[in-house]
Scaffold this active site. Structure first.
Site, PDB file in Angstrom:
ATOM      1  N   GLY A   1      -9.316  -9.123  -2.207  1.00  0.00           N
ATOM      2  CA  GLY A   1     -10.626  -8.540  -2.482  1.00  0.00           C
ATOM      3  C   GLY A   1     -11.723  -9.144  -1.625  1.00  0.00           C
ATOM      4  O   GLY A   1     -11.780 -10.359  -1.425  1.00  0.00           O
ATOM      5  N   ASN A   2     -12.592  -8.282  -1.063  1.00  0.00           N
ATOM      6  CA  ASN A   2     -13.739  -8.691  -0.230  1.00  0.00           C
ATOM      7  C   ASN A   2     -13.324  -9.239   1.130  1.00  0.00           C
ATOM      8  O   ASN A   2     -14.041 -10.047   1.718  1.00  0.00           O
ATOM      9  CB  ASN A   2     -14.601  -9.763  -0.925  1.00  0.00           C
ATOM     10  CG  ASN A   2     -15.109  -9.339  -2.278  1.00  0.00           C
ATOM     11  OD1 ASN A   2     -15.044  -8.168  -2.629  1.00  0.00           O
ATOM     12  ND2 ASN A   2     -15.628 -10.285  -3.044  1.00  0.00           N
TER      13      ASN A   2
ATOM     14  N   MET B   1       0.854  -1.194   0.000  1.00  0.00           N
ATOM     15  CA  MET B   1       0.000   0.000   0.000  1.00  0.00           C
ATOM     16  C   MET B   1       0.886   1.239   0.000  1.00  0.00           C
ATOM     17  O   MET B   1       1.702   1.422   0.912  1.00  0.00           O
ATOM     18  CB  MET B   1      -0.916   0.001   1.231  1.00  0.00           C
ATOM     19  CG  MET B   1      -1.897  -1.161   1.255  1.00  0.00           C
ATOM     20  SD  MET B   1      -2.850  -1.257   2.792  1.00  0.00           S
ATOM     21  CE  MET B   1      -1.649  -1.982   3.918  1.00  0.00           C
ATOM     22  N   VAL B   2       0.739   2.074  -1.012  1.00  0.00           N
ATOM     23  CA  VAL B   2       1.569   3.266  -1.146  1.00  0.00           C
ATOM     24  C   VAL B   2       1.417   4.148   0.090  1.00  0.00           C
ATOM     25  O   VAL B   2       0.300   4.498   0.486  1.00  0.00           O
ATOM     26  CB  VAL B   2       1.197   4.051  -2.418  1.00  0.00           C
ATOM     27  CG1 VAL B   2       1.953   5.369  -2.482  1.00  0.00           C
ATOM     28  CG2 VAL B   2       1.493   3.217  -3.650  1.00  0.00           C
TER      29      VAL B   2
ATOM     30  N   GLN C   1       7.894  -4.670  -3.695  1.00  0.00           N
ATOM     31  CA  GLN C   1       7.134  -4.499  -4.937  1.00  0.00           C
ATOM     32  C   GLN C   1       7.626  -3.282  -5.715  1.00  0.00           C
ATOM     33  O   GLN C   1       7.835  -2.212  -5.142  1.00  0.00           O
ATOM     34  CB  GLN C   1       5.647  -4.340  -4.648  1.00  0.00           C
ATOM     35  CG  GLN C   1       4.820  -4.327  -5.933  1.00  0.00           C
ATOM     36  CD  GLN C   1       3.351  -4.023  -5.715  1.00  0.00           C
ATOM     37  OE1 GLN C   1       2.991  -2.901  -5.385  1.00  0.00           O
ATOM     38  NE2 GLN C   1       2.497  -5.024  -5.904  1.00  0.00           N
TER      39      GLN C   1
ATOM     40  N   CYS D   1      -2.125  -1.770 -10.179  1.00  0.00           N
ATOM     41  CA  CYS D   1      -2.504  -0.400  -9.809  1.00  0.00           C
ATOM     42  C   CYS D   1      -3.379   0.215 -10.895  1.00  0.00           C
ATOM     43  O   CYS D   1      -2.954   0.329 -12.048  1.00  0.00           O
ATOM     44  CB  CYS D   1      -1.265   0.463  -9.597  1.00  0.00           C
ATOM     45  SG  CYS D   1      -1.670   2.165  -9.122  1.00  0.00           S
TER      46      CYS D   1
END
Length: 497
Positions: A209-210, A24-25, A79, A108
């Site tokens: 996701g989710n 996460m940036v 990453q 991204c």
């Protein structure tokens, strides 16, 4: 020692990690990774780093990787975003001794990634991706992994994953959303796509996701068969997610601040952003402290605001006010408990990512109105409201903005009173070539030429009043004008996963 591959790499180097904190940036920095590991995370990624900047800037390398070396922070995957095989390999060689694998960001979806031509905007360039991964797999001593988004079509997604595996990818993270599922159109991630990929490849697969609770993690593993599950936003709102706990917010906030102090330096903006995420629901109620949290200039100030929020929550508990109300919406827990933020769904649910982006834009992405029916400007974005405060006469209505007539040659706005109906750059070239004047653009080629001829005719008595530089410029033969319109390459910048 031979480089481990596939499941051997996952089982041995990554210790069979199942609970993964996403890259996460500006958010998955060392302090946050250590906090997450204390509460159940088994593998973490660095924030996405820009390969080109990493290669050329020693300070960038120190601030984002070298200064964050910590024995507790392993296993760790670094990453990078990149679109050039040689640059990616150079960056990976500089990073490989500080991590357990190198990940290529192919997920991204932000506009900055589109401008820089990286992330998910490379997903149609299979030949380029194959070259990047093949070269990296050959040159680098640690495994190469990839994080991708899915295509609308399941079969194309499977072929995409198989291509990456064949090129040398040793572990694949699949975010079950498409390129267009972001912001207001985020919707639901498709576990069906992830399941299809997991069945089609012979390398470990992580799902993304989710995931908001530990029960989601367990259900995802059961339904898709993946080896691990990655969490981003769920982890930011509750770092104890992988423990299956929902602790009081102040418990996580105070522990995080303690880790930050123990492992300096940590950029203040990162800390502030984490506190905003953790206290998100409470700050909707205590707006005054929200403003205070945004203004403080040091770590002590952030800690003080967090303490004030804790005291207010404890006062509510003492009064027995255990409601989870937030602007009329019901939360599953009181607002002072760590819990996910659920995005408002699109008008039509984006079930399993099967909706076409065009349909979604029609039903969901209506442009923000300039004014409400009562004439208020509250509907303007925050950025436009700030501009409005600085300049009350600022006009944001496209219909009311002045229409510019285009230059006949290049398409830029022309000068309103230009004698040639051109922009200044084109006008300058034309006036120079034809020895003409354009008062609108302040060009006096004809006037100067006539004056020069007049002076030469009169024997040059006026030359004495001229400065040496002006005399020299008049005596020089005319030089061709440089081109004034050139295309500039689009700059590359940082991204949010």
């Amino acid at each position: 020692m031979a480089k481990l591959q596939g499941f051997d790499f996952w089982k041995t180097t990554l210790n069979g990690a199942r609970f993964v904190v996403a890259p996460m940036v500006d958010q998955s920095e060392l302090a946050w990774r250590l906090l997450s590991r204390r509460h159940g995370a088994q593998l973490c990624y660095t924030p996405m780093l820009h390969a080109q900047v990493f290669v050329r800037d020693a300070n960038y390398r120190k601030e984002n990787l070298y200064n964050e070396v910590c024995q507790e922070d392993r296993p760790l995957i670094t990453q990078f975003c990149a679109n050039d095989p040689e640059v990616f390999v150079k960056a990976a060689l500089l990073a490989q001794d500080y991590c357990d694998a190198i990940d290529l960001n192919l997920g991204c979806p932000q506009m900055i990634a589109k401008r820089g031509h990286y992330g998910v905007f490379l997903q149609d360039e299979w030949e380029l991706l194959e070259n990047i991964i093949k070269l990296a797999n050959k040159k680098i001593s640690v495994p190469i992994t990839c994080k991708i988004r899915v295509f609308q079509d399941v079969d194309k997604t499977v072929q995409y994953a198989q291509m990456l595996e064949k090129a040398g990818c040793q572990l694949l993270t699949v975010h079950g959303r498409t390129k267009d599922q972001k912001g207001a159109m985020t919707g639901i991630a498709s576990w069906e796509h992830i399941k299809a990929v997991q069945k089609a490849v012979s390398i470990p697969v992580f799902a993304n996701g989710n995931v908001q609770h530990l029960s989601d993690v367990e259900r995802c593993i059961q339904e898709t068969g993946v080896q691990g599950v990655m969490s981003a936003e769920g982890n930011l709102h509750n770092p104890a997610l992988f423990e299956g706990r929902s602790p009081p917010v102040w418990e996580m906030a105070e522990e995080y601040l303690e880790v930050v102090q123990k492992h300096p330096p940590c950029t203040l903006s990162f800390v502030r952003a984490h506190l905003f995420k953790l206290w998100h629901h409470t700050l909707q109620i205590h707006q005054d402290l929200r403003e205070e949290l945004a203004k403080v200039k040091n770590l002590e100030g952030l800690a003080d605001v967090s303490k004030q929020l804790r005291l207010r929550c404890q006062e509510e508990i003492a009064r027995g006010k255990e409601t989870g109300e937030r602007r009329g919406e019901e939360l599953p827990f009181p607002h002072w408990i760590c819990q996910p933020y659920v995005r408002p769904p699109p008008k039509e649910a984006v079930a399993n990512g099967n909706r076409q982006a065009l349909e979604l834009k029609k039903t969901v992405c209506h442009k923000r109105a300039l004014e409400d029916s009562d004439g208020a400007v509250d509907a303007l974005s925050k950025n436009k409201q700030k501009k409005k405060a600085r300049n009350p006469n600022k006009n944001f209505c496209p219909e009311q903005k002045p229409k510019y007539i285009k230059c006949e040659q290049c398409g830029n706005p022309k000068g309103n009173k230009c004698v040639f109906n051109l922009c200044r750059g084109c006008c300058k070239k034309k006036a120079y070539k034809e020895v003409a004047d354009c008062p609108s653009h302040g060009l006096r080629f004809k006037t100067k030429a006539e004056k020069q001829r007049e002076e030469e005719k009169n024997g040059g008595p006026v030359e004495e009043s001229r400065g040496p530089a002006e005399i020299e410029s008049l005596s020089r033969p005319p030089q061709p004008l440089p081109e004034t319109h050139t295309e500039q390459p689009v700059g590359q910048g940082r991204a949010v996963l």
